[in-house]
Structures are given as structure tokens and as C-alpha cells.
Write a protein that holds these residues in place. Structure first.
Motif, PDB file in Angstrom:
ATOM      1  N   TRP A   1      38.603  29.943  36.896  1.00  0.00           N
ATOM      2  CA  TRP A   1      37.813  31.136  36.590  1.00  0.00           C
ATOM      3  C   TRP A   1      36.638  31.316  37.556  1.00  0.00           C
ATOM      4  O   TRP A   1      35.910  32.302  37.464  1.00  0.00           O
ATOM      5  CB  TRP A   1      37.284  31.052  35.162  1.00  0.00           C
ATOM      6  N   GLU A   2      36.460  30.331  38.446  1.00  0.00           N
ATOM      7  CA  GLU A   2      35.348  30.343  39.400  1.00  0.00           C
ATOM      8  C   GLU A   2      34.006  30.472  38.682  1.00  0.00           C
ATOM      9  O   GLU A   2      33.120  31.228  39.072  1.00  0.00           O
ATOM     10  CB  GLU A   2      35.530  31.468  40.433  1.00  0.00           C
TER      11      GLU A   2
ATOM     12  N   TRP B   1      40.122  24.823  34.071  1.00  0.00           N
ATOM     13  CA  TRP B   1      39.987  26.247  33.745  1.00  0.00           C
ATOM     14  C   TRP B   1      38.728  26.835  34.359  1.00  0.00           C
ATOM     15  O   TRP B   1      38.744  27.941  34.902  1.00  0.00           O
ATOM     16  CB  TRP B   1      39.962  26.441  32.231  1.00  0.00           C
TER      17      TRP B   1
ATOM     18  N   ARG C   1      42.098  38.540  32.554  1.00  0.00           N
ATOM     19  CA  ARG C   1      41.465  37.983  31.369  1.00  0.00           C
ATOM     20  C   ARG C   1      40.451  36.908  31.722  1.00  0.00           C
ATOM     21  O   ARG C   1      40.067  36.121  30.862  1.00  0.00           O
ATOM     22  CB  ARG C   1      42.527  37.411  30.438  1.00  0.00           C
ATOM     23  N   THR C   2      40.023  36.832  32.958  1.00  0.00           N
ATOM     24  CA  THR C   2      39.052  35.814  33.346  1.00  0.00           C
ATOM     25  C   THR C   2      37.771  35.987  32.534  1.00  0.00           C
ATOM     26  O   THR C   2      37.158  37.055  32.549  1.00  0.00           O
ATOM     27  CB  THR C   2      38.720  35.921  34.842  1.00  0.00           C
TER      28      THR C   2
ATOM     29  N   VAL D   1      40.979  33.408  25.261  1.00  0.00           N
ATOM     30  CA  VAL D   1      42.099  32.903  26.057  1.00  0.00           C
ATOM     31  C   VAL D   1      43.012  32.093  25.143  1.00  0.00           C
ATOM     32  O   VAL D   1      42.594  31.083  24.568  1.00  0.00           O
ATOM     33  CB  VAL D   1      41.597  32.039  27.226  1.00  0.00           C
TER      34      VAL D   1
ATOM     35  N   ASP E   1      34.689  31.298  25.728  1.00  0.00           N
ATOM     36  CA  ASP E   1      35.682  30.495  26.446  1.00  0.00           C
ATOM     37  C   ASP E   1      35.022  29.568  27.457  1.00  0.00           C
ATOM     38  O   ASP E   1      35.344  28.378  27.540  1.00  0.00           O
ATOM     39  CB  ASP E   1      36.668  31.423  27.160  1.00  0.00           C
ATOM     40  N   ALA E   2      34.100  30.120  28.253  1.00  0.00           N
ATOM     41  CA  ALA E   2      33.417  29.304  29.261  1.00  0.00           C
ATOM     42  C   ALA E   2      32.476  28.304  28.608  1.00  0.00           C
ATOM     43  O   ALA E   2      32.402  27.143  29.018  1.00  0.00           O
ATOM     44  CB  ALA E   2      32.646  30.211  30.222  1.00  0.00           C
TER      45      ALA E   2
ATOM     46  N   GLU F   1      46.544  36.769  33.882  1.00  0.00           N
ATOM     47  CA  GLU F   1      45.500  35.743  33.755  1.00  0.00           C
ATOM     48  C   GLU F   1      44.233  36.183  34.464  1.00  0.00           C
ATOM     49  O   GLU F   1      43.133  35.992  33.966  1.00  0.00           O
ATOM     50  CB  GLU F   1      46.014  34.421  34.347  1.00  0.00           C
ATOM     51  N   GLU F   2      44.379  36.793  35.653  1.00  0.00           N
ATOM     52  CA  GLU F   2      43.215  37.222  36.412  1.00  0.00           C
ATOM     53  C   GLU F   2      42.436  38.282  35.644  1.00  0.00           C
ATOM     54  O   GLU F   2      41.212  38.300  35.636  1.00  0.00           O
ATOM     55  CB  GLU F   2      43.658  37.771  37.773  1.00  0.00           C
TER      56      GLU F   2
END
Length: 228
Positions: free
Chosen positions: A100-101, A96, A37-38, A194, A45-46, A34-35
């Protein structure tokens, strides 16, 4: 706030908390995968997570308004279902972004720019599927709104209406809103990377197209039809 309204608000808060916990648990189980694919801040995605969160927030608002403006159980039940579902999904998407920060607001990006069709100065006439027709309510660029979103004047009209008038206006506005949402969700199905987000987006497409058909039937029973 009425007792019914308070109960609905509590249910949505609980749904948001559950969605956040479920999101963390799901992502945490993937570890390094997962990390790795951030998504980037300007990724589809964002962008989808940010824009659809805003889009969902208005659906929740409209649904709360109509529940206080009519005693019709069919409309009130639909409004509760939409508010509860979309608040839950909004909690997942905001979760999410936290994982993802990434910022929840991107001041330097146009709404829906991640689709390659920003909301300002472009035409949005979705063409995928039976309910992806032209989106009314907010023309591209109107008050900076995304397709399908109601304007302030339309929300004020809904707040001022009651009974059958409120029911018809809500159903018309929500059909427009869903069509805009389906257009955006289809964009994520096509562009997001994602997997869990793509699956959520596809679920939105399927569910909201079904609800558009239901609301069209509900309008017909009230001697009205969609604006599109």
C-alpha cells in the motif's frame, strides 16, 4: 544463542519470507481491483496492520524468553507455536503496508486511534465473547502500551524467572496479551474494509480465544490462574 533458539529463529525468518511472498502473490492477482482499494494512512486497515504488528512482536519476544527459561515441553511447544504463528502474521501485515506504500510507523497517530479508542486516557474493557474480559498487564496509557502488552518490568521479571515460576508468569502475561489482541482484532473485523485483512483478524480472534482457554487450563495444572 542455543541450538533450539537458533532453529526457532530460522523458522520464523522463513515464515516471514513466505508470508511476504504469499502477500505479494495474492495482491498481485487482483490487479486494478486491489489498487483501487488501497487504504489511506489513517484507515482502520493501515492502523490495524501497524498496531497488531507491534503487538505480535512482543508475543514473539516473550515466547523466545520462556523457551530459554523452562524445560517443560508443553510450555515450550506452546511458545514455539505462538512465536511462529505471530511472526508469520506480522510478516503478512508488514507486507500489506509495503504494497500500500504506507508507513510502518505513524508518529502522528496514537496507538489504536483507528478504533476510535486511543490507548492513552481511555478505558479498554473488551466485552465481545468469553475471553474479551478486562485486560491486565498494561493499563491504558502505561508507558504508551496497547492493552494486554507487558511492561518492561514484567518482561524483566520473566527473564529473571525459571522453571515453574517462568511458566506461570508467561502464561499469565500471554493470556493478558491475547485478550488485548482479541480486542484489537475484533476492531478490525468491525472496521477494516480489505477482505483478506478482515479474514486474518477473524482468524486471530478465533485462535487466540482458543489459546486463552488452553493457557487457563495449563495454569490450573500449575496451581495458578489468570490475573483477570
Amino acid at each position: 544463542m542455543t541450538r533450539t533458539h537458533l532453529a526457532a529463529a530460522v523458522a520464523i525468518v522463513l515464515a516471514l519470507l513466505f508470508a511476504g511472498v504469499a502477500t505479494v502473490a495474492t495482491a498481485g492477482g487482483k490487479g486494478g481491483e486491489e489498487e483501487a482499494r488501497t487504504p489511506a494512512a489513517d484507515s482502520a486497515d493501515a492502523g490495524f496492520a501497524r498496531d497488531m504488528s507491534d503487538h505480535h512482536q512482543q508475543a514473539v519476544e516473550m515466547s523466545f524468553i520462556v523457551r530459554d527459561r523452562t524445560a517443560d515441553e508443553e510450555v515450550r511447544r506452546l511458545a514455539y507455536d505462538i512465536a511462529n504463528t505471530q511472526a508469520n502474521q506480522r510478516g503478512m501485515m508488514m507486507g500489506w503496508l509495503d504494497l500500500w506504500e504506507l508507513p510502518k510507523v505513524a508518529m502522528d497517530q496514537e496507538p489504536m486511534a483507528w478504533m476510535g479508542t486511543p490507548s492513552h486516557g481511555s478505558s479498554h474493557s473488551p466485552s465481545h465473547g468469553s475471553s474479551h474480559g478486562s485486560v491486565h498487564g498494561s493499563s491504558p496509557g502505561a508507558q504508551g502500551l496497547m492493552p494486554g502488552m507487558a511492561t518492561k518490568a514484567e518482561l524483566d521479571r520473566l527473564r529473571a524467572a525459571s522453571g515453574k515460576e517462568a511458566e506461570v508468569l508467561y502464561l499469565q502475561l500471554m493470556i493478558d496479551h491475547h485478550k488485548g489482541g482479541v480486542h484489537m482484532a475484533q476492531g478490525c473485523v468491525d472496521k477494516c474494509e480489505v477482505g483478506v485483512e478482515q479474514r486474518l483478524a477473524q482468524g486471530m480472534v478465533d485462535a487466540q480465544e482458543s489459546e486463552v482457554r488452553l493457557m487457563t487450563d495449563m495454569l490450573a495444572k500449575r496451581g495458578a490462574k489468570p490475573r483477570g
